[in-house]
Scaffold this active site. Structure first.
Site, PDB file in Angstrom:
ATOM      1  N   CYS A  35     -62.354  65.300 -73.916  1.00 44.78           N
ATOM      2  CA  CYS A  35     -62.100  64.794 -75.326  1.00 44.78           C
ATOM      3  C   CYS A  35     -61.254  63.564 -75.132  1.00 44.78           C
ATOM      4  CB  CYS A  35     -61.453  65.839 -76.192  1.00 44.78           C
ATOM      5  SG  CYS A  35     -62.357  67.223 -76.480  1.00 44.78           S
ATOM      6  N   ASP A  37     -58.188  63.018 -74.150  1.00 45.08           N
ATOM      7  CA  ASP A  37     -56.687  63.212 -74.051  1.00 45.08           C
ATOM      8  C   ASP A  37     -56.366  64.702 -73.749  1.00 45.08           C
ATOM      9  OD1 ASP A  37     -55.743  60.437 -75.203  1.00 45.08           O
ATOM     10  OD2 ASP A  37     -56.818  61.071 -76.812  1.00 45.08           O
ATOM     11  N   CYS A  62     -54.943  57.334 -72.662  1.00 44.61           N
ATOM     12  CA  CYS A  62     -54.509  55.907 -72.772  1.00 44.61           C
ATOM     13  C   CYS A  62     -52.992  55.520 -72.374  1.00 44.61           C
ATOM     14  CB  CYS A  62     -54.984  55.422 -74.232  1.00 44.61           C
ATOM     15  SG  CYS A  62     -53.955  56.007 -75.353  1.00 44.61           S
ATOM     16  N   CYS A 106     -51.668  59.922 -80.564  1.00 42.44           N
ATOM     17  CA  CYS A 106     -51.040  60.297 -79.360  1.00 42.44           C
ATOM     18  C   CYS A 106     -49.857  60.711 -79.422  1.00 42.44           C
ATOM     19  CB  CYS A 106     -50.814  58.743 -78.535  1.00 42.44           C
ATOM     20  SG  CYS A 106     -52.221  57.908 -78.291  1.00 42.44           S
TER      21      CYS A 106
END
Length: 347
Positions: A35, A37, A62, A106
């Site tokens: 997915c 992450d 990221c 995140c």
């Protein structure tokens, strides 16, 4: 005082507490590489005081994901478990000096990993895995529970905000109606609890999903694996988010040592070079019809450890969307292999 870009950049390029914590007695794992992450948070908790004495992380994602994970470990050190449980994803973002809206997921991943780690220590059942019927977004594996927690914690009132904080709806948008339903339900509850005004609450039908597709500017739409949306034109950091993402793999999870360290954490498969090349070729074959439709192509040149060397051709060469195409190719290959790799284009 650090500004947003400086602090995110510092915690990305110089992450603290990265790696394996051998003495961990509390572990929380959330997300999935397929997915885009994944985060494993490890903590050493004093059994007498329940103070977090040490914390480390392993992450795949990221630059903002790496920075958020690193920041989380800094925030929780020295706190008791009860104090740590009061930490929100907004606290993580604030510690970094702020995150752009499209990267708030995140910080949410860090919050979820912390909840999972505390539950693990206490022998409680906590999981971000969806129960049958509760899955909302298939593209990113987001369930109703995660959306509800994000909406409540951050007072979200639009589907776009839900996507920014959870990634749900960031791909094909077929889950839009379910996102709307969850958002409207939770907002209604929050109004009843005095947490939102009636006028602030979202109402089903207030947003046309087609407008979100036009606004999203996806990095790529290659195969069946969606990727994150690009940063908005109105808020460009000094160092671009795209640049952070490109460097992310090389910094934390790519390379033989880092890849080996990550494998036992989330059960990554091991391949011979021949096996890896075969799977990469299969991934490219799945992507190729989409690229050729736009007059381009992508050819595998070499595989050097965790680096996949490719060459773009046709309309893909010199295209303004070339970097986005590479990101899409990388997402597809990672999904096929199940291990982190970095796609490097050559001329």
């Amino acid at each position: 005082m650090w500004d947003y870009t400086d602090k995110v950049r510092d915690y990305f390029f110089n992450p603290v507490n990265a790696g394996v914590l051998e003495t961990a007695n509390a572990v929380g794992e959330v997300g999935a590489i397929s997915c885009g992450d994944a985060l494993k948070l490890m903590m050493k908790v004093d059994p007498e005081t329940e103070i977090i004495e040490a914390a480390k992380f392993q992450t795949f994602g990221c630059g903002s994901a790496i920075a958020s994970s690193s920041a989380l470990t800094e925030i929780i050190l020295g706190k008791t478990l009860d104090e740590a449980l009061k930490i929100t994803n907004q606290d993580i973002a604030d510690f970094l000096g702020g995150l752009p809206p499209e990267k708030m997921h995140c910080s949410v991943m860090g919050y979820e990993a912390l909840q999972a780690a505390v539950a693990d220590y206490r022998g409680e059942v906590w999981s971000d895995d969806h129960e049958e019927g509760a899955l909302v977004c298939k593209c990113f594996g987001v369930d109703e529970g995660m959306i509800e927690r994000a909406v409540r914690s951050n007072k979200l009132t639009t589907p776009e905000a839900v996507t920014n904080f959870t990634k749900a709806g960031g791909g094909c948008l077929t889950c839009f109606e379910r996102i709307e339903g969850v958002l409207a339900k939770v907002n209604e509850e929050m109004v009843g609890e005095g947490l939102l005004s009636f006028d602030e609450a979202y109402r089903i039908g207030s947003v046309d999903p087609r407008s979100l597709k036009q606004k999203a500017k996806p990095k790529a739409a290659v195969g069946s694996t969606p990727v994150e949306t690009a940063a908005t034109e109105t808020r460009k950091p000094v160092i671009s988010l795209d640049a952070l993402e490109k460097a992310a793999a090389a910094t934390v999870v790519v390379g033989s040592a880092a890849e080996a360290a990550l494998q036992p954490a989330i059960g990554l498969p091991r391949y011979t070079t021949v096996q890896k090349i075969k799977l990469i070729e299969e991934a490219l074959e799945e992507i190729r019809p989409v690229l050729k439709k736009d007059g381009g192509d992508c050819e595998l040149i070499d595989v050097d450890g965790a680096n996949v060397i490719v060459k773009l051709s046709g309309a893909c060469v010199g295209c303004q969307m070339a970097s986005m195409t590479i990101n899409g190719v990388q997402e597809k290959i990672v999904a096929k292999l199940g291990i982190p790799v970095r796609v490097v284009p050559v001329k």
